[in-house]
Design a protein around this motif. Structure first.
Motif, short mmCIF file in Angstrom:
data_model
loop_
_atom_site.label_atom_id
_atom_site.label_comp_id
_atom_site.label_asym_id
_atom_site.label_seq_id
_atom_site.Cartn_x
_atom_site.Cartn_y
_atom_site.Cartn_z
N PRO A 2 13.12 125.64 40.15
CA PRO A 2 13.94 123.95 41.05
C PRO A 2 13.10 122.63 41.75
O PRO A 2 12.08 122.59 41.91
CB PRO A 2 15.57 124.30 41.56
CG PRO A 2 14.65 125.92 42.10
CD PRO A 2 13.47 126.34 40.88
N THR A 5 12.69 121.73 47.27
CA THR A 5 14.47 121.71 48.67
C THR A 5 13.85 120.38 49.67
O THR A 5 13.19 120.49 49.95
CB THR A 5 14.77 122.86 49.26
OG1 THR A 5 14.92 123.72 48.19
CG2 THR A 5 16.32 122.65 50.28
N ASP A 136 12.82 122.89 34.41
CA ASP A 136 14.21 122.28 35.45
C ASP A 136 14.48 120.98 36.15
O ASP A 136 15.79 120.85 37.26
CB ASP A 136 14.78 123.36 35.46
CG ASP A 136 14.63 124.25 36.83
OD1 ASP A 136 13.73 123.92 37.06
OD2 ASP A 136 15.41 125.22 37.12
N TYR A 137 13.82 120.13 36.36
CA TYR A 137 13.42 119.44 37.04
C TYR A 137 14.69 118.39 37.22
O TYR A 137 15.91 118.05 38.01
CB TYR A 137 12.59 118.44 37.36
CG TYR A 137 12.94 117.17 38.40
CD1 TYR A 137 12.14 117.41 39.74
CD2 TYR A 137 13.19 115.94 37.79
CE1 TYR A 137 12.25 116.07 41.06
CE2 TYR A 137 13.24 114.84 38.89
CZ TYR A 137 13.05 115.29 40.29
OH TYR A 137 13.52 113.88 40.59
N THR A 140 17.94 120.49 38.52
CA THR A 140 18.10 119.91 39.71
C THR A 140 18.07 119.14 40.74
O THR A 140 18.90 119.54 41.71
CB THR A 140 17.73 121.60 39.59
OG1 THR A 140 15.88 121.20 40.00
CG2 THR A 140 17.78 122.76 38.89
N GLN A 144 19.46 117.79 45.27
CA GLN A 144 18.33 117.44 46.32
C GLN A 144 18.04 115.48 46.67
O GLN A 144 17.26 115.01 47.93
CB GLN A 144 17.12 117.89 46.21
CG GLN A 144 16.60 119.42 45.85
CD GLN A 144 16.99 120.13 47.13
OE1 GLN A 144 17.82 119.69 47.70
NE2 GLN A 144 18.32 120.97 46.23
#
Length: 257
Positions: A2, A5, A136-137, A140, A144
């Motif tokens: 992902p 964070t 999968d940027y 996801t 963030q």
């Protein structure tokens, strides 16, 4: 894998008080030095400092691995500019002069991919996706993104409760200098009328599910703002720190034989 964070966003959501500083030299070397000082967050200022996209990206690069989370302030909330700095790796944006809930909603949309927003999905080219290294940027990244909006006029204060109702706004930053000027007290954010407005605004923000933010360059005022509910609190400006230290040194040595 992902998107990275956003620890700054997490800390705001947990209600932690985080202490920050303005980075105004528009140079990665100076910002890297500031990133070793221990601030929780640093504002890479594109509104009043001579930053452009490349200098912002350079500062994001040197803060990677630092304990100081980068917050990029753009000079405006244009969707094309937001898209560029997000692709360059920014995850937290501070947008000035927000005066309505509709404006805040459009900023939220600019920071999110379709169908929730309008951010262009060209992540293959982006530093943010590690140049396609995070497969999968796009799926996801939205979670963030952290949006901080500046309320710094009487119109913004009038719309504050509506702005606080906008889903996707993580924090509201009160701009004391611009607010003072708009209220008719340029250069005097300590005027009782301005101070009362700031105290009321910080209290309303703190009572919501958003984080309250503000800047103060002297300790007494910063503590007052903290007491009034400021959660993400900037307590210095690097350019001012250097100027003050240099002038104090000259004053100390001027006239010595």
């Amino acid at each position: 894998m992902p998107a990275p964070t956003n620890v700054f966003k997490q800390r705001l959501a947990r209600g932690e008080r985080v202490i920050g500083c303005w980075a105004g030299f528009a140079d990665p070397y100076a910002t890297e030095v500031l990133g070793t000082a221990g601030f929780d967050w640093l504002v890479i200022d594109g509104e009043h400092a001579p930053n452009d996209l490349k200098s912002i990206m350079g500062q994001l690069m040197v803060l990677k691995g630092s304990d100081s989370a980068p917050v990029v302030r753009l000079p405006m909330g244009e969707a094309w500019a937001i898209k560029q700095v997000l692709d360059a790796g920014a995850q937290t944006l501070l947008i000035p002069l927000v005066e309505s809930a509709e404006q805040a909603r459009e900023l939220v949309r600019a920071m999110r991919y379709p169908p929730a927003g309008i951010r262009g999905a060209g992540a293959a080219l982006a530093r943010a996706s590690r140049f396609s290294g995070i497969p999968d940027y796009v799926a996801t990244a939205d979670a963030q993104m952290c949006l901080l909006v500046q309320v710094e006029t009487r119109a913004g204060l009038d719309a504050l409760d509506e702005i606080l109702s906008v889903d996707g706004v993580d924090g509201v930053f009160i701009g004391p200098a611009d607010l003072a000027a708009d209220m008719g007290f340029p250069g005097n954010s300590a005027d009782p009328q301005v101070a009362d407005a700031i105290r009321d605004a910080l209290g309303r923000i703190a009572a919501s599910d958003k984080a309250a933010g503000i800047l103060a360059v002297d300790d007494a005022t910063a503590q007052q703002y903290a007491d009034w509910g400021a959660q993400f609190l900037a307590v210095g400006i690097d350019v001012v720190m250097l100027a003050q230290a240099a002038r104090q040194t000259v004053k100390l040595w001027a006239g010595r034989g």
